[in-house]
Design a protein around this motif. Structure first.
Motif, short mmCIF file in Angstrom:
data_model
loop_
_atom_site.label_atom_id
_atom_site.label_comp_id
_atom_site.label_asym_id
_atom_site.label_seq_id
_atom_site.Cartn_x
_atom_site.Cartn_y
_atom_site.Cartn_z
N LYS A 1 -6.23 -0.34 0.40
CA LYS A 1 -7.35 -1.16 0.79
C LYS A 1 -7.24 -1.95 -0.71
CE LYS A 1 -9.83 2.14 2.44
NZ LYS A 1 -11.03 3.31 2.83
N LYS A 2 -7.09 -1.70 -1.35
CA LYS A 2 -6.86 -2.74 -2.84
C LYS A 2 -5.96 -3.42 -3.27
CE LYS A 2 -5.92 -1.84 -8.11
NZ LYS A 2 -6.28 -1.07 -8.77
N ALA B 1 -4.50 9.84 1.42
CA ALA B 1 -5.18 9.74 0.53
C ALA B 1 -5.42 8.11 -0.17
CB ALA B 1 -6.80 10.06 0.38
N ALA B 2 -4.42 8.54 -0.82
CA ALA B 2 -3.67 7.31 -1.97
C ALA B 2 -3.28 6.46 -0.93
CB ALA B 2 -2.21 8.13 -2.99
N ASP B 3 -1.89 6.25 0.10
CA ASP B 3 -1.57 5.04 0.68
C ASP B 3 -3.29 4.46 1.10
OD1 ASP B 3 0.87 6.31 0.62
OD2 ASP B 3 0.65 7.22 2.48
N LEU B 4 -4.88 5.21 1.36
CA LEU B 4 -5.22 4.22 2.35
C LEU B 4 -5.88 3.54 0.85
CD1 LEU B 4 -6.78 6.96 4.12
CD2 LEU B 4 -6.15 4.89 4.90
N THR B 5 -6.40 3.98 -0.33
CA THR B 5 -6.73 3.54 -1.33
C THR B 5 -5.77 2.16 -2.43
OG1 THR B 5 -7.56 5.91 -2.45
CG2 THR B 5 -7.45 3.78 -3.68
N ARG B 6 -4.30 2.81 -2.27
CA ARG B 6 -3.39 1.32 -2.92
C ARG B 6 -4.01 0.35 -1.67
NH1 ARG B 6 -0.28 5.48 -3.86
NH2 ARG B 6 0.91 5.10 -2.14
N GLY C 1 0.68 -0.98 0.01
CA GLY C 1 0.25 0.12 0.41
C GLY C 1 0.28 1.22 -0.25
#
Length: 120
Positions: A112-113, A105-110, A47
Motif C-alpha cells: 500500500k505504501k 500484514a507486513a506485505d500489505l502495509t508495504r 511491496g
C-alpha cells in the motif's frame, strides 16, 4: 484410452497447480492480490521486497497454472487473481485468504505504501 489420457492430464495439471502453491513468495503474492486487487508488477516487487526477475518468474508460474491473469498497459503489466479460480484450488485459497499471517500484514502495509501508478 482417451479418458485415461484426459484423467492423466487433469492429474498433471492439479499437481502443477499445487506445486505452484508450495512456494512462500507465490502465496504472499496471492494474498496481496486478493486483498488489494489488481496491481502492477512493480508494486508487487516493492511491496514484497523481491527483485524484478524473481517477481516475474513467480507471476509467470501463477499465470501458467491459472491462478492469476495479466493485462498490459503500455510498458506496464498488471496482475489480478484469475476469475474464476481453478476449482481444485479454491478451498486451499479460501483457507489461505482467511488466515491472518504476520508476513501478510507486513506485505500489505508495504505494498500500500509503495503503490505507484503508473510505476516509475
Amino acid at each position: 484410452m482417451p479418458e485415461v489420457a484426459a484423467r492423466d492430464a487433469a492429474l498433471r495439471d492439479t499437481a502443477e497447480l499445487f506445486a505452484a502453491l508450495a512456494d512462500e513468495t507465490r502465496l504472499r503474492m496471492l494474498v496481496v492480490l486478493h486483498r488489494l486487487g489488481e496491481l502492477c508488477a512493480c508494486d508487487l516487487e516493492a511491496g514484497l521486497e523481491v527483485t524484478q526477475s524473481r517477481a516475474s518468474r513467480h507471476l509467470s508460474t501463477l499465470r501458467r497454472v491459472g491462478l492469476v491473469e495479466d493485462r498490459r498497459d503500455g510498458a506496464f503489466v498488471y496482475y489480478r487473481l484469475a476469475d474464476p479460480l481453478p476449482p481444485v484450488a479454491r478451498p486451499t485459497l479460501d483457507e489461505l485468504f482467511a488466515t491472518r499471517l504476520p508476513t501478510s500484514a507486513a506485505d500489505l502495509t508495504r505494498t500500500k505504501k509503495q503503490r505507484r501508478s503508473p510505476c516509475g
